[in-house]
Design a protein around this motif. Sequence first.
Motif, mmCIF file in Angstrom:
data_model
loop_
_atom_site.group_PDB
_atom_site.id
_atom_site.type_symbol
_atom_site.label_atom_id
_atom_site.label_comp_id
_atom_site.label_asym_id
_atom_site.label_seq_id
_atom_site.Cartn_x
_atom_site.Cartn_y
_atom_site.Cartn_z
ATOM 1 N N ALA A 155 0.561 -0.360 -30.413
ATOM 2 C CA ALA A 155 -0.624 -1.140 -30.057
ATOM 3 C C ALA A 155 -0.526 -1.507 -28.583
ATOM 4 O O ALA A 155 0.570 -1.594 -28.026
ATOM 5 C CB ALA A 155 -0.726 -2.397 -30.915
ATOM 6 N N SER A 156 -1.684 -1.689 -27.961
ATOM 7 C CA SER A 156 -1.716 -2.050 -26.542
ATOM 8 C C SER A 156 -2.722 -3.168 -26.329
ATOM 9 O O SER A 156 -3.738 -3.267 -27.034
ATOM 10 C CB SER A 156 -2.102 -0.853 -25.675
ATOM 11 O OG SER A 156 -1.111 0.157 -25.747
ATOM 12 N N GLY A 157 -2.435 -4.015 -25.357
ATOM 13 C CA GLY A 157 -3.347 -5.094 -25.035
ATOM 14 C C GLY A 157 -2.883 -5.849 -23.820
ATOM 15 O O GLY A 157 -1.685 -5.867 -23.491
ATOM 16 N N ALA A 158 -3.826 -6.468 -23.145
ATOM 17 C CA ALA A 158 -3.501 -7.286 -21.975
ATOM 18 C C ALA A 158 -2.965 -8.630 -22.445
ATOM 19 O O ALA A 158 -3.130 -9.027 -23.596
ATOM 20 C CB ALA A 158 -4.744 -7.483 -21.111
ATOM 21 N N ALA A 159 -2.309 -9.342 -21.540
ATOM 22 C CA ALA A 159 -1.786 -10.665 -21.859
ATOM 23 C C ALA A 159 -2.918 -11.567 -22.345
ATOM 24 O O ALA A 159 -4.007 -11.587 -21.767
ATOM 25 C CB ALA A 159 -1.105 -11.272 -20.640
ATOM 26 N N GLY A 160 -2.656 -12.270 -23.437
ATOM 27 C CA GLY A 160 -3.649 -13.179 -23.996
ATOM 28 C C GLY A 160 -4.497 -12.565 -25.101
ATOM 29 O O GLY A 160 -5.229 -13.282 -25.787
#
Length: 583
Positions: free
Chosen positions: A355-360
Amino acid sequence: MTPFSPRSALRRAAGSLAAAGLLAAVPLAGAAAPARAADVPVFALGGPAETGLNPYPESGEPRHSTLGFTIDNPSQDEENGGYEGDFTLTFDLSGIDGIADVAFDGESGGGDCEVTGTKAVCEDWGIRPGSQRAADLLVTAAEGSEAGDTGTIRVAGEAEGATFTPFTARLTVGGPDLVMHRLPFDQELNPGDEQQAPITFTNRGSRDADGVLLTLMYSRGLDIPQRYANCEYTVDDPDVPGIGWTTALCSVEGAFEAGGTYTLATPLTIEATTRAYYDTFVYRIHEDGAAQRAAQRAGAPFERGAGPVLKAVPVKASRQGATARGSDLNPGDNQQEADFRTKNTADFVAYGDEASGAAGTTVRADIGFRNEGPAWIGNIRSGEDVASVDFTVPQGASVIAKPDRCRAVTADGKYREDQKSPAPRYVCDTSMTVRDGAGLDLPFELRIDKALIGASGEVTVRGTWLQNPALPFDPKPANNTAFLVLNGEGGSDSGGTTGGDGGSGEPSTSPTSAPDPEKSPSGASGSSASTTSGGSAGTTGGSGGGLASTGSVALIGSGTAAAALAAGLVLFTAARRRAARHA
């Protein structure tokens, strides 16, 4: 009577098991309660619908039968669904006056019960969710009674703010006493092994049995290849977690004389299939009849066989020794059980995710394992969980939602009192069975606190004891570990790449995807193939409850009645076991 404690975890477990049906040699009536009126609990009284009494003897003391009356609380809320208040049970004994004498079993707490003439009253406190024993009534044939005399006991209940559905038990003096003989099985097997089962029984009662109903129950790894024309069969739903019982009800015609011993004209064949590991065979005998067949079916759909007719022939038939003896007259000896251990393996394969995602931001990760067989694994006797999934949270992330079956632990896998705030590690137990082609699917939601490239956390399927994590049935421990990777270099478009040991004997550092359903032993996919599905984050899955290591199974647990492998099933307290595992 035995005092009730709604907060007793052990008794709650035993009560829910009895309700599931794994245990009473005699079918119970009154187990289902009608719908509740608004805010008014309705409790169902139950017990054995029909009981035979040993005739009054010419000399010596009469032998008693035990009638175990029950209360069923249909609430599913284990914590808040109990009734906390006084209640009274009243037994109308006028229907058995001159037929039977009664007393309460002092060993089960009879100090709260009193018999006065043709009336008995029991007072107690507290009714927990599920089914529980209310009172044990000791019943003997009255002096001067004759074989064939019959009467009823009517039971009613009363409590403030609650209602009870009444129950009626019928008693008859005399009857058959069908005793199932134990067979000398070879219990250490290899897949494909077959052995004969010349089922044999004796009628030690005071009258003939007009036909018999032979009940056969065998767990997922066993088979009886022949399907007989006078037997009807049902198989537990393969998509529902559990033991996977096959149940056969065989109506065998004939007059089975008191004092006679009978065996099958042609022995049954019991086979250990390719998926056998730990398995159980239950064989039970009752006098045949519509009520008995209905009780054994327990509402499940059955299909009649198309093979030859199963018949029983006398080994010896004599009316000598047909005097009164233990109770059906004694349903406790109607059943035998055999456990088998088959030399087999089951490959538990862990899978992770990417999975990938920006901080927050929040991401979902699906992790777990699959049983690639060939064996199914079930702790039928102990009811213990088969395995645990041990998940270490990747660095820079926090779990904000998890399946209910998962508990937070410390970084070294020990007990953690705080179960609400994010933890560095989680342990998720299976149920007592994991079928071939099934497994455990665990959806987690994680918050990305700090976007680190390639942060990973281990997903390991292991034994339930932290100090002894090996799975003794698994020949490929290298694929027991996969990884959840966050913000990997390949991004999140792939949804997980195939990992495993690649033949190196070491776990892969790549996430291992869930096995392809087309290549899975069951041919099923997703949570539908899982014997213990975690469901969506924050939901509960799985089931528990096994056969006792000793005692009778009766109406066992099949979706059919699992009837009852009760009054002999023993569950342990899960919380206590878990605390011990991680101490």
